[in-house]
Motif scaffolding. Structure first.
Motif, PDB file in Angstrom:
ATOM      1  N   THR A  30      53.083  38.984 -60.861  1.00  0.00           N
ATOM      2  CA  THR A  30      51.651  39.020 -60.685  1.00  0.00           C
ATOM      3  C   THR A  30      51.329  37.838 -61.760  1.00  0.00           C
ATOM      4  OG1 THR A  30      51.686  40.469 -62.679  1.00  0.00           O
ATOM      5  CG2 THR A  30      51.397  41.167 -60.306  1.00  0.00           C
ATOM      6  N   GLY A  31      49.965  37.358 -61.427  1.00  0.00           N
ATOM      7  CA  GLY A  31      49.551  36.291 -62.556  1.00  0.00           C
ATOM      8  C   GLY A  31      49.762  34.952 -61.778  1.00  0.00           C
ATOM      9  N   ALA A  32      49.588  33.825 -63.105  1.00  0.00           N
ATOM     10  CA  ALA A  32      49.755  32.484 -62.106  1.00  0.00           C
ATOM     11  C   ALA A  32      51.131  32.136 -61.884  1.00  0.00           C
ATOM     12  CB  ALA A  32      49.647  31.706 -63.447  1.00  0.00           C
ATOM     13  N   ASN A  33      51.257  31.416 -60.666  1.00  0.00           N
ATOM     14  CA  ASN A  33      52.425  31.187 -60.002  1.00  0.00           C
ATOM     15  C   ASN A  33      53.409  32.333 -59.718  1.00  0.00           C
ATOM     16  OD1 ASN A  33      51.983  28.077 -60.408  1.00  0.00           O
ATOM     17  ND2 ASN A  33      52.302  28.783 -62.624  1.00  0.00           N
ATOM     18  N   ALA A  34      52.709  33.147 -59.344  1.00  0.00           N
ATOM     19  CA  ALA A  34      53.445  34.336 -58.744  1.00  0.00           C
ATOM     20  C   ALA A  34      54.388  34.401 -57.809  1.00  0.00           C
ATOM     21  CB  ALA A  34      52.391  35.689 -58.544  1.00  0.00           C
ATOM     22  N   THR A  35      54.161  33.282 -56.917  1.00  0.00           N
ATOM     23  CA  THR A  35      55.200  33.197 -55.724  1.00  0.00           C
ATOM     24  C   THR A  35      56.378  32.218 -56.048  1.00  0.00           C
ATOM     25  OG1 THR A  35      53.606  31.618 -55.015  1.00  0.00           O
ATOM     26  CG2 THR A  35      53.236  33.827 -54.174  1.00  0.00           C
ATOM     27  N   SER A  36      56.251  31.753 -57.335  1.00  0.00           N
ATOM     28  CA  SER A  36      57.289  30.588 -57.800  1.00  0.00           C
ATOM     29  C   SER A  36      58.481  31.363 -58.337  1.00  0.00           C
ATOM     30  CB  SER A  36      56.727  29.734 -59.014  1.00  0.00           C
ATOM     31  OG  SER A  36      55.629  29.095 -58.415  1.00  0.00           O
ATOM     32  N   LEU A  37      59.780  30.476 -58.412  1.00  0.00           N
ATOM     33  CA  LEU A  37      60.760  31.104 -58.706  1.00  0.00           C
ATOM     34  C   LEU A  37      60.644  30.825 -60.622  1.00  0.00           C
ATOM     35  CD1 LEU A  37      63.562  29.878 -56.493  1.00  0.00           C
ATOM     36  CD2 LEU A  37      63.005  32.305 -56.742  1.00  0.00           C
ATOM     37  N   HIS A  38      60.721  31.634 -61.343  1.00  0.00           N
ATOM     38  CA  HIS A  38      60.350  31.414 -62.684  1.00  0.00           C
ATOM     39  C   HIS A  38      61.484  31.287 -63.450  1.00  0.00           C
ATOM     40  CE1 HIS A  38      55.825  32.375 -62.767  1.00  0.00           C
ATOM     41  NE2 HIS A  38      56.352  32.866 -61.651  1.00  0.00           N
ATOM     42  N   ASN A  39      61.583  30.299 -64.594  1.00  0.00           N
ATOM     43  CA  ASN A  39      62.663  30.068 -65.285  1.00  0.00           C
ATOM     44  C   ASN A  39      62.970  31.073 -66.386  1.00  0.00           C
ATOM     45  OD1 ASN A  39      64.699  29.298 -67.379  1.00  0.00           O
ATOM     46  ND2 ASN A  39      64.509  26.951 -66.667  1.00  0.00           N
ATOM     47  N   LYS A  40      63.706  31.947 -66.159  1.00  0.00           N
ATOM     48  CA  LYS A  40      63.569  33.143 -67.244  1.00  0.00           C
ATOM     49  C   LYS A  40      64.330  32.896 -68.578  1.00  0.00           C
ATOM     50  CE  LYS A  40      61.638  35.844 -64.015  1.00  0.00           C
ATOM     51  NZ  LYS A  40      60.343  36.519 -64.473  1.00  0.00           N
TER      52      LYS A  40
ATOM     53  N   ASP B  60      57.853  27.654 -69.004  1.00  0.00           N
ATOM     54  CA  ASP B  60      56.679  26.947 -68.286  1.00  0.00           C
ATOM     55  C   ASP B  60      57.251  26.390 -66.919  1.00  0.00           C
ATOM     56  OD1 ASP B  60      54.634  27.991 -69.612  1.00  0.00           O
ATOM     57  OD2 ASP B  60      54.509  26.476 -71.104  1.00  0.00           O
ATOM     58  N   ALA B  61      58.621  26.550 -67.099  1.00  0.00           N
ATOM     59  CA  ALA B  61      59.239  25.717 -65.707  1.00  0.00           C
ATOM     60  C   ALA B  61      59.307  26.815 -64.516  1.00  0.00           C
ATOM     61  CB  ALA B  61      60.879  25.277 -66.332  1.00  0.00           C
ATOM     62  N   TRP B  62      59.113  26.266 -63.265  1.00  0.00           N
ATOM     63  CA  TRP B  62      59.217  26.955 -62.189  1.00  0.00           C
ATOM     64  C   TRP B  62      59.432  26.173 -60.816  1.00  0.00           C
ATOM     65  CZ3 TRP B  62      54.303  26.645 -64.819  1.00  0.00           C
ATOM     66  CH2 TRP B  62      53.572  25.846 -64.117  1.00  0.00           C
ATOM     67  N   ILE B  63      60.051  26.922 -59.977  1.00  0.00           N
ATOM     68  CA  ILE B  63      60.279  26.170 -58.661  1.00  0.00           C
ATOM     69  C   ILE B  63      58.978  26.894 -57.729  1.00  0.00           C
ATOM     70  CG2 ILE B  63      61.789  25.764 -56.725  1.00  0.00           C
ATOM     71  CD1 ILE B  63      64.324  26.046 -58.771  1.00  0.00           C
TER      72      ILE B  63
ATOM     73  N   ALA C   2      64.329  19.523 -57.709  1.00  0.00           N
ATOM     74  CA  ALA C   2      64.119  18.140 -58.020  1.00  0.00           C
ATOM     75  C   ALA C   2      65.149  17.502 -59.037  1.00  0.00           C
ATOM     76  CB  ALA C   2      62.504  17.853 -58.449  1.00  0.00           C
ATOM     77  N   ALA C   3      65.119  16.124 -59.114  1.00  0.00           N
ATOM     78  CA  ALA C   3      65.975  15.455 -59.987  1.00  0.00           C
ATOM     79  C   ALA C   3      65.678  16.042 -61.440  1.00  0.00           C
ATOM     80  CB  ALA C   3      65.857  13.938 -59.838  1.00  0.00           C
ATOM     81  N   SER C   4      64.194  16.340 -61.799  1.00  0.00           N
ATOM     82  CA  SER C   4      63.712  16.587 -63.010  1.00  0.00           C
ATOM     83  C   SER C   4      63.779  18.141 -63.325  1.00  0.00           C
ATOM     84  CB  SER C   4      62.414  16.005 -63.227  1.00  0.00           C
ATOM     85  OG  SER C   4      61.546  16.475 -62.227  1.00  0.00           O
ATOM     86  N   THR C   5      64.572  19.043 -62.451  1.00  0.00           N
ATOM     87  CA  THR C   5      64.282  20.363 -62.550  1.00  0.00           C
ATOM     88  C   THR C   5      65.156  20.848 -63.915  1.00  0.00           C
ATOM     89  OG1 THR C   5      63.978  20.832 -60.130  1.00  0.00           O
ATOM     90  CG2 THR C   5      64.605  22.783 -61.443  1.00  0.00           C
ATOM     91  N   PRO C   6      64.487  21.429 -64.681  1.00  0.00           N
ATOM     92  CA  PRO C   6      65.170  21.824 -65.902  1.00  0.00           C
ATOM     93  C   PRO C   6      66.229  22.904 -65.874  1.00  0.00           C
ATOM     94  CG  PRO C   6      62.653  21.999 -66.317  1.00  0.00           C
ATOM     95  CD  PRO C   6      62.931  21.930 -64.848  1.00  0.00           C
ATOM     96  N   VAL C   7      67.178  22.589 -66.562  1.00  0.00           N
ATOM     97  CA  VAL C   7      68.273  23.525 -66.471  1.00  0.00           C
ATOM     98  C   VAL C   7      67.714  25.119 -66.820  1.00  0.00           C
ATOM     99  CG1 VAL C   7      70.352  24.311 -67.836  1.00  0.00           C
ATOM    100  CG2 VAL C   7      70.012  21.742 -67.244  1.00  0.00           C
ATOM    101  N   GLY C   8      68.332  26.187 -66.132  1.00  0.00           N
ATOM    102  CA  GLY C   8      67.923  27.466 -66.236  1.00  0.00           C
ATOM    103  C   GLY C   8      68.252  28.167 -65.345  1.00  0.00           C
TER     104      GLY C   8
END
Length: 247
Positions: A138-148, A154-157, A227-233
């Motif tokens: 739920t909440g903002a970016n609920a459909t994204s893959l969240h960096n746990k 604040d990183a997500w796919i 992406a090339a800039s997708t953070p590790v996690g």
């Protein structure tokens, strides 16, 4: 001798009264009766079970199994518990794409092999059933893959913007697709990668049948591009699959 004598004497009494008993028997036939019906009714209600297997079903995860009503269908083994959450996982780097592959290359989407959830349904409902999926987030970016992982909250796919035949190299996105073509107007088919939604989308609409369904299997693949800039996690999104009888 005394017991034998008594038995013979008794028989003698019946024989001796044979003629005299006839009027009494004739009178006994002169009876009345009333018929009444009682219905014996058993109502069998719809029942359904759902089993979910993934390639990451190890502690703290596990193969999921539950049935409604509880206990109508038995779990296949002790590893399939309704308290567990099934898990599918893939390890990749930045600027890469994974599209629901299987480890051994046979493209069968066997449980425990690839980036796939294998869903098995049992039901006695001859009207069929629907298998649907939505995000549990739920909440903002609920459909994204969240960096746990800590440090990158604040990183997500994000979910793929629109249903597409393939992912774009270098663009962060993720989606799902079925392993078979839509036969009954399912929302998720095998033709494209679809974005997950906050509301139910059908992945299997089982039509009416004369026997219900036993161990009916659906395979949902997961696709991700980084992406090339997708953070590790470690990126995650919890999906809720629901199996519902037609009746």
């Amino acid at each position: 001798m005394s017991k034998t004598t008594k038995i013979i004497a008794g028989l003698g009494i019946v024989a001796g009264l044979g003629v005299a008993a006839m009027p009494a028997l004739t009178h006994a036939l002169n009876t009345s009766s009333v018929d009444g019906d009682a219905e014996v009714i058993v109502e069998v209600t719809p029942a359904i079970s759902l089993q979910i297997d993934g390639n990451n079903d190890t502690n703290p995860y596990g193969g999921f199994f539950d049935s409604d009503p509880t206990g109508v269908y038995a779990a296949p083994d002790v590893n399939h518990l309704s308290t567990n959450t099934s898990s599918s996982k893939w390890t990749m780097s930045s600027n890469q794409i994974v599209e629901g592959v299987v480890d051994n290359g046979d493209e069968t989407d066997d449980p425990g092999e690839g980036f796939v959830s294998t869903l098995t349904v049992n039901t006695n409902d001859i009207g069929g059933y629907t298998l649907s999926v939505k995000t549990a987030e739920t909440g903002a970016n609920a459909t994204s893959l969240h960096n746990k992982d800590t440090g990158t909250p604040d990183a997500w796919i994000p979910a793929i913007a629109t249903a597409s035949a393939s992912f774009t190299q270098g663009t962060a996105a993720w989606g799902i697709r079925n392993n078979v073509a839509a036969a009954n107007n399912e929302a998720i088919s095998n033709d494209k990668w679809y974005p997950i939604a906050a509301t139910d989308q059908s992945v299997r609409i089982a039509p009416a049948t004369t026997t219900g369904y036993a161990s009916d299997v659906s395979n949902v693949r997961y696709g991700v591009s980084t992406a090339a800039s997708t953070p590790v996690g470690t990126y995650q999104n919890t999906l809720t699959y629901t199996a519902t009888t037609a009746n």
